[in-house]
Design a protein around this motif. Structure first.
Motif, PDB file in Angstrom:
ATOM      1  N   VAL A 269      15.287 -68.939  93.848  1.00 27.64           N
ATOM      2  CA  VAL A 269      13.858 -68.920  93.523  1.00 27.64           C
ATOM      3  C   VAL A 269      13.588 -69.980  92.464  1.00 27.64           C
ATOM      4  N   VAL A 270      12.626 -70.840  92.716  1.00 25.01           N
ATOM      5  CA  VAL A 270      12.276 -71.922  91.805  1.00 25.01           C
ATOM      6  C   VAL A 270      10.878 -71.680  91.259  1.00 25.01           C
ATOM      7  N   ARG A 271      10.757 -71.703  89.954  1.00 27.29           N
ATOM      8  CA  ARG A 271       9.456 -71.548  89.302  1.00 27.29           C
ATOM      9  C   ARG A 271       9.087 -72.858  88.629  1.00 27.29           C
ATOM     10  N   GLY A 272       7.820 -73.230  88.731  1.00 26.34           N
ATOM     11  CA  GLY A 272       7.381 -74.513  88.217  1.00 26.34           C
ATOM     12  C   GLY A 272       6.892 -74.456  86.784  1.00 26.34           C
ATOM     13  N   ALA A 273       6.859 -75.635  86.168  1.00 27.41           N
ATOM     14  CA  ALA A 273       6.251 -75.822  84.853  1.00 27.41           C
ATOM     15  C   ALA A 273       4.911 -76.522  85.058  1.00 27.41           C
ATOM     16  N   GLU A 274       3.823 -75.871  84.689  1.00 30.68           N
ATOM     17  CA  GLU A 274       2.491 -76.438  84.886  1.00 30.68           C
ATOM     18  C   GLU A 274       2.286 -77.631  83.972  1.00 30.68           C
ATOM     19  N   ILE A 275       1.784 -78.753  84.539  1.00 35.17           N
ATOM     20  CA  ILE A 275       1.557 -79.952  83.730  1.00 35.17           C
ATOM     21  C   ILE A 275       0.096 -80.384  83.700  1.00 35.17           C
ATOM     22  N   ALA A 276      -0.745 -79.858  84.590  1.00 36.34           N
ATOM     23  CA  ALA A 276      -2.165 -80.224  84.582  1.00 36.34           C
ATOM     24  C   ALA A 276      -2.948 -79.190  85.373  1.00 36.34           C
ATOM     25  N   SER A 277      -4.188 -78.955  84.934  1.00 36.66           N
ATOM     26  CA  SER A 277      -5.057 -77.991  85.612  1.00 36.66           C
ATOM     27  C   SER A 277      -6.430 -78.628  85.806  1.00 36.66           C
ATOM     28  N   PHE A 278      -6.954 -78.538  87.034  1.00 32.43           N
ATOM     29  CA  PHE A 278      -8.236 -79.131  87.369  1.00 32.43           C
ATOM     30  C   PHE A 278      -9.248 -78.027  87.644  1.00 32.43           C
ATOM     31  N   GLU A 279     -10.106 -77.805  86.684  1.00 35.80           N
ATOM     32  CA  GLU A 279     -11.172 -76.820  86.780  1.00 35.80           C
ATOM     33  C   GLU A 279     -12.290 -77.257  85.853  1.00 35.80           C
ATOM     34  N   ARG A 280     -13.415 -76.552  85.904  1.00 34.03           N
ATOM     35  CA  ARG A 280     -14.544 -76.946  85.065  1.00 34.03           C
ATOM     36  C   ARG A 280     -14.120 -77.107  83.611  1.00 34.03           C
ATOM     37  N   PRO A 281     -14.628 -78.164  82.939  1.00 31.76           N
ATOM     38  CA  PRO A 281     -15.625 -79.148  83.375  1.00 31.76           C
ATOM     39  C   PRO A 281     -15.031 -80.379  84.081  1.00 31.76           C
ATOM     40  N   LEU A 282     -13.733 -80.358  84.383  1.00 31.50           N
ATOM     41  CA  LEU A 282     -13.106 -81.506  85.020  1.00 31.50           C
ATOM     42  C   LEU A 282     -13.416 -81.548  86.516  1.00 31.50           C
ATOM     43  N   LEU A 283     -13.219 -82.717  87.099  1.00 32.49           N
ATOM     44  CA  LEU A 283     -13.293 -82.840  88.548  1.00 32.49           C
ATOM     45  C   LEU A 283     -12.384 -81.803  89.193  1.00 32.49           C
ATOM     46  N   HIS A 284     -12.904 -81.093  90.166  1.00 31.30           N
ATOM     47  CA  HIS A 284     -12.074 -80.162  90.915  1.00 31.30           C
ATOM     48  C   HIS A 284     -12.670 -80.021  92.308  1.00 31.30           C
ATOM     49  N   ASP A 285     -11.801 -80.060  93.298  1.00 33.45           N
ATOM     50  CA  ASP A 285     -12.234 -79.961  94.684  1.00 33.45           C
ATOM     51  C   ASP A 285     -11.057 -79.449  95.489  1.00 33.45           C
TER      52      ASP A 285
END
Length: 336
Positions: A269-285
């Motif tokens: 099982v491999v778990r990731g390290a979050e490096i960026a999140s795209f949600e308001r107010p940033l561009l997100h689609d």
């Protein structure tokens, strides 16, 4: 209440996106309009999102009604190839000015007749820099096809037994050919028994259309509520994974994770390290496509979105520099 279901499942609830509708095909007059977009419209000077620095981005449109729906891409120096989930190919050159030129439209051959959308449900793409060959993963059919470098001629195809029980909406959503020659294939929705928060990942020893050995199976745990949509190999051998969520409160949001699959064992099982999140107010689609390139010593991250043919979504193409050396957790032995 937050709704977090794979987009492909939600779209199948509507007759216009079930895959049985006629497949839109690009015409013979290739034209792209490219409008610059801000990372944060409320703060035009903002450039940073997690371990990424924003270098610029575009909202792409075209007079051709079949334009859009991009689920995978290839970037080789200044040549960009965007592949839609309906088998449409948009190819162009683009330099530092971020303006597309020498635009070409094409149609991906096979599988099926191509008369309806599900015949060309192409969701992932990877390639061999030495030979130029391209591999495309198809949902609905749970198949992998190999093409020549131009994507004009199909060479081989396979329906791996290890993917046979994946749902029609959970096929090869992300696929990476590693520099070692191994192939990594992520299911969007298929889960290992007893691991509801994980997704099944396959590692093929070589070209999936040729190798006779069964792939190694392990599990990837995306950020809570998210599904993997694409992945790419970093220069140091780790993988960057693009993850997407659809919710009532935020519509489409996305997160980038780093994982290290070197040495992972069957059932790991491999778990990731979050490096960026795209949600308001940033561009997100509806971010579905990811590519990594090099510009000198800089690692460049490209992200593209699938507009699903909807007026309220966009076909975005965004460019970032990867700044961080975030450490991703090592794989641990699991039971999946």
């Amino acid at each position: 209440m937050r709704l977090a279901l794979p987009l492909s499942v939600l779209l199948m609830l509507t007759p216009t996106a079930s895959g049985v509708e006629p497949r839109p095909v690009l015409g013979d007059r290739p034209e792209i309009r490219a409008e610059p977009v801000l990372l944060d419209a409320s703060n035009p000077s903002r450039r940073q999102v997690g371990a990424l620095t924003y270098l610029g981005g575009l909202a792409l449109t075209s007079p051709d009604p079949a334009f859009g729906g991009f689920s995978a891409m290839r970037v080789i120096r200044d040549r960009f190839t965007l592949l839609s989930d309906g088998g449409n190919i948009v190819d162009f050159r683009m330099g530092p000015d971020l303006q597309p030129r020498d635009v070409r439209f094409a149609d991906l051959p096979g599988p099926g007749t191509g008369a309806i959308k599900r015949h060309r449900d192409s969701e992932s793409l990877t390639w061999d820099p030495r030979t130029g060959r391209v591999w495309v993963g198809f949902e609905n059919r749970n198949a992998i096809w190999r093409y020549d470098a131009t994507l004009a001629h199909a060479e081989r195809n396979v329906k791996p037994a290890a993917m046979a029980d994946w749902s029609i909406a959970g096929g090869a959503e992300a696929m990476v050919r590693l520099r070692s020659g191994q192939f990594i294939v992520f299911s969007e929705t298929a889960r290992p028994t007893g691991l509801r928060d994980a997704r099944i990942v396959l590692r093929f020893a070589g070209d999936p259309t040729e190798t006779k050995s069964a792939p190694l199976r392990f599990a990837y745990v995306p950020p809570a509520g998210y599904d993997p949509t694409d992945a790419a190999e970093l220069p140091d051998g780790r993988l960057m994974v693009l993850n997407r969520r659809l919710s009532l409160s935020g519509l489409f949001t996305a997160k980038l994770s780093l994982i290290d699959i070197r040495g992972v064992r069957p059932g790991g099982v491999v778990r990731g390290a979050e490096i960026a999140s795209f949600e308001r107010p940033l561009l997100h689609d509806n971010f579905e496509a990811l590519a990594i390139t090099q510009e000198g010593a800089d690692t460049i991250v490209w992200i593209a979105s699938d507009d699903n043919g909807q007026f309220w979504e966009q076909s975005l193409l965004l460019k970032f520099k990867f700044d961080g050396q975030a450490k991703s957790p090592l794989p641990v032995k699991g039971t999946g």
